[in-house]
Design a protein around this motif. Structure first.
Motif, PDB file in Angstrom:
ATOM      1  N   GLY A  17       9.270   1.152   2.663  1.00 31.75           N
ATOM      2  CA  GLY A  17       8.946   2.560   2.453  1.00 31.75           C
ATOM      3  C   GLY A  17       8.937   2.969   1.000  1.00 31.75           C
ATOM      4  O   GLY A  17       9.247   4.125   0.673  1.00 31.75           O
ATOM      5  N   LEU A  18       8.575   2.043   0.122  1.00 34.92           N
ATOM      6  CA  LEU A  18       8.547   2.371  -1.304  1.00 34.92           C
ATOM      7  C   LEU A  18       7.490   3.439  -1.564  1.00 34.92           C
ATOM      8  O   LEU A  18       6.345   3.309  -1.121  1.00 34.92           O
ATOM      9  N   PRO A  19       7.835   4.502  -2.274  1.00 32.00           N
ATOM     10  CA  PRO A  19       6.913   5.630  -2.460  1.00 32.00           C
ATOM     11  C   PRO A  19       5.877   5.365  -3.551  1.00 32.00           C
ATOM     12  O   PRO A  19       6.018   4.452  -4.362  1.00 32.00           O
ATOM     13  N   GLY A  20       4.831   6.185  -3.534  1.00 33.34           N
ATOM     14  CA  GLY A  20       3.862   6.180  -4.622  1.00 33.34           C
ATOM     15  C   GLY A  20       2.645   5.310  -4.410  1.00 33.34           C
ATOM     16  O   GLY A  20       1.669   5.424  -5.150  1.00 33.34           O
ATOM     17  N   VAL A  21       2.687   4.428  -3.410  1.00 29.74           N
ATOM     18  CA  VAL A  21       1.562   3.527  -3.139  1.00 29.74           C
ATOM     19  C   VAL A  21       1.272   3.551  -1.641  1.00 29.74           C
ATOM     20  O   VAL A  21       2.196   3.544  -0.825  1.00 29.74           O
ATOM     21  N   ALA A  22      -0.003   3.563  -1.290  1.00 33.39           N
ATOM     22  CA  ALA A  22      -0.408   3.589   0.124  1.00 33.39           C
ATOM     23  C   ALA A  22      -0.428   2.162   0.670  1.00 33.39           C
ATOM     24  O   ALA A  22      -1.487   1.560   0.858  1.00 33.39           O
ATOM     25  N   TRP A  23       0.769   1.625   0.939  1.00 37.03           N
ATOM     26  CA  TRP A  23       0.881   0.228   1.375  1.00 37.03           C
ATOM     27  C   TRP A  23       0.130  -0.018   2.672  1.00 37.03           C
ATOM     28  O   TRP A  23      -0.497  -1.069   2.854  1.00 37.03           O
ATOM     29  N   TRP A  24       0.181   0.944   3.606  1.00 33.29           N
ATOM     30  CA  TRP A  24      -0.470   0.744   4.901  1.00 33.29           C
ATOM     31  C   TRP A  24      -1.986   0.822   4.780  1.00 33.29           C
ATOM     32  O   TRP A  24      -2.705   0.232   5.590  1.00 33.29           O
ATOM     33  N   ALA A  25      -2.474   1.520   3.775  1.00 39.42           N
ATOM     34  CA  ALA A  25      -3.915   1.497   3.503  1.00 39.42           C
ATOM     35  C   ALA A  25      -4.330   0.111   3.040  1.00 39.42           C
ATOM     36  O   ALA A  25      -5.376  -0.413   3.445  1.00 39.42           O
ATOM     37  N   HIS A  26      -3.519  -0.500   2.194  1.00 35.87           N
ATOM     38  CA  HIS A  26      -3.811  -1.859   1.744  1.00 35.87           C
ATOM     39  C   HIS A  26      -3.854  -2.818   2.931  1.00 35.87           C
ATOM     40  O   HIS A  26      -4.776  -3.633   3.058  1.00 35.87           O
ATOM     41  N   LEU A  27      -2.852  -2.710   3.797  1.00 38.99           N
ATOM     42  CA  LEU A  27      -2.801  -3.611   4.954  1.00 38.99           C
ATOM     43  C   LEU A  27      -3.922  -3.317   5.940  1.00 38.99           C
ATOM     44  O   LEU A  27      -4.519  -4.237   6.508  1.00 38.99           O
ATOM     45  N   GLY A  28      -4.211  -2.031   6.149  1.00 42.25           N
ATOM     46  CA  GLY A  28      -5.298  -1.677   7.053  1.00 42.25           C
ATOM     47  C   GLY A  28      -6.634  -2.189   6.556  1.00 42.25           C
ATOM     48  O   GLY A  28      -7.438  -2.730   7.324  1.00 42.25           O
ATOM     49  N   GLY A  29      -6.884  -2.030   5.255  1.00 37.88           N
ATOM     50  CA  GLY A  29      -8.114  -2.559   4.682  1.00 37.88           C
ATOM     51  C   GLY A  29      -8.168  -4.069   4.769  1.00 37.88           C
ATOM     52  O   GLY A  29      -9.207  -4.651   5.112  1.00 37.88           O
ATOM     53  N   PHE A  30      -7.053  -4.718   4.468  1.00 31.75           N
ATOM     54  CA  PHE A  30      -6.993  -6.180   4.515  1.00 31.75           C
ATOM     55  C   PHE A  30      -7.283  -6.695   5.921  1.00 31.75           C
ATOM     56  O   PHE A  30      -8.072  -7.640   6.102  1.00 31.75           O
ATOM     57  N   LEU A  31      -6.666  -6.095   6.931  1.00 32.58           N
ATOM     58  CA  LEU A  31      -6.882  -6.537   8.310  1.00 32.58           C
ATOM     59  C   LEU A  31      -8.324  -6.299   8.743  1.00 32.58           C
ATOM     60  O   LEU A  31      -8.927  -7.137   9.421  1.00 32.58           O
TER      61      LEU A  31
END
Length: 210
Positions: A180-194
């Motif tokens: 849950g580190l703030p400031g970066v859309a980590w799930w967007a990265h993973l969603g795009g990657f998948l």
């Protein structure tokens, strides 16, 4: 580990990659003229607004992927696109690659939105779409090599198989997203990657028609 270049020669010029870099740079210059914060609020993807009015706020899914929050933000995104995008465009063809890139960005934004349904913080950046490109590269060119630099006391230049490099990158996105580190859309990265990994072969098939 920051990628410098890949050892994987593309057969055709990457017109779409170059065009995307140009339009992202143009959009960033526009942001600087009107204000980074204002442009993010006006055109960034805001999950709370989108899920209240998907039709009226749907434009943000597209506009958000051409906006950035700082010079480092746009430079890092465009560099990753430049390093990995040319081969994916070459394999898919220009038209298919552009469609793939845009759909990857949409999928990434929606993935982030599903993990933050009530968030009023604008999400901006091309990283979701670029992550889709990384996912495609991971599937299509796992045995290509990526030359990277690791910064310790002095720069260390290392070469990794693309499958390892991008796989490690994806693991970091998942790990940091779970923290849950703030400031970066980590799930967007993973969603795009998948999205990219799952759709790569479908978009690469029969690419000569485009």
């Amino acid at each position: 580990m920051f990628p410098l270049y890949d050892i994987n020669h593309a057969r055709r010029p990457a017109f779409v990659v170059k065009g995307l870099v140009f339009f992202n740079a143009l959009a960033f210059l526009w942001q600087l003229s009107v204000g980074l914060e204002w442009s993010a609020q006006a055109y960034g993807f805001i999950p709370a607004l989108f899920f209240q009015d998907p039709v009226g706020q749907g434009y943000r899914l597209l506009t958000s992927m051409f906006l950035h929050g700082s010079f480092f933000h746009i430079l890092s995104n465009m560099w990753f696109l430049w390093v990995f995008g040319d081969n994916v465009e070459d394999r898919m063809g220009h038209g298919r690659f552009l469609l793939f890139y845009l759909l990857g960005g949409l999928a990434a934004a929606l993935a982030q939105g599903l993990f933050s349904l009530t968030s009023t913080i604008p999400m901006i950046g091309a990283s979701g779409a670029v992550s889709a490109v990384l996912g495609a590269y991971y599937i299509l060119f796992p045995r290509a090599y990526v030359v990277s630099v690791i910064l310790f006391v002095f720069p260390l230049f290392v070469t990794f198989p693309a499958g390892f490099y991008i796989g490690y990158w994806a693991f970091l996105q998942l790990f940091q997203g779970l923290l849950g580190l703030p400031g970066v859309a980590w799930w967007a990265h993973l969603g795009g990657f998948l999205f990219g990994a799952l759709m790569a072969r479908r978009f690469a098939a029969r690419w000569r028609r485009w």
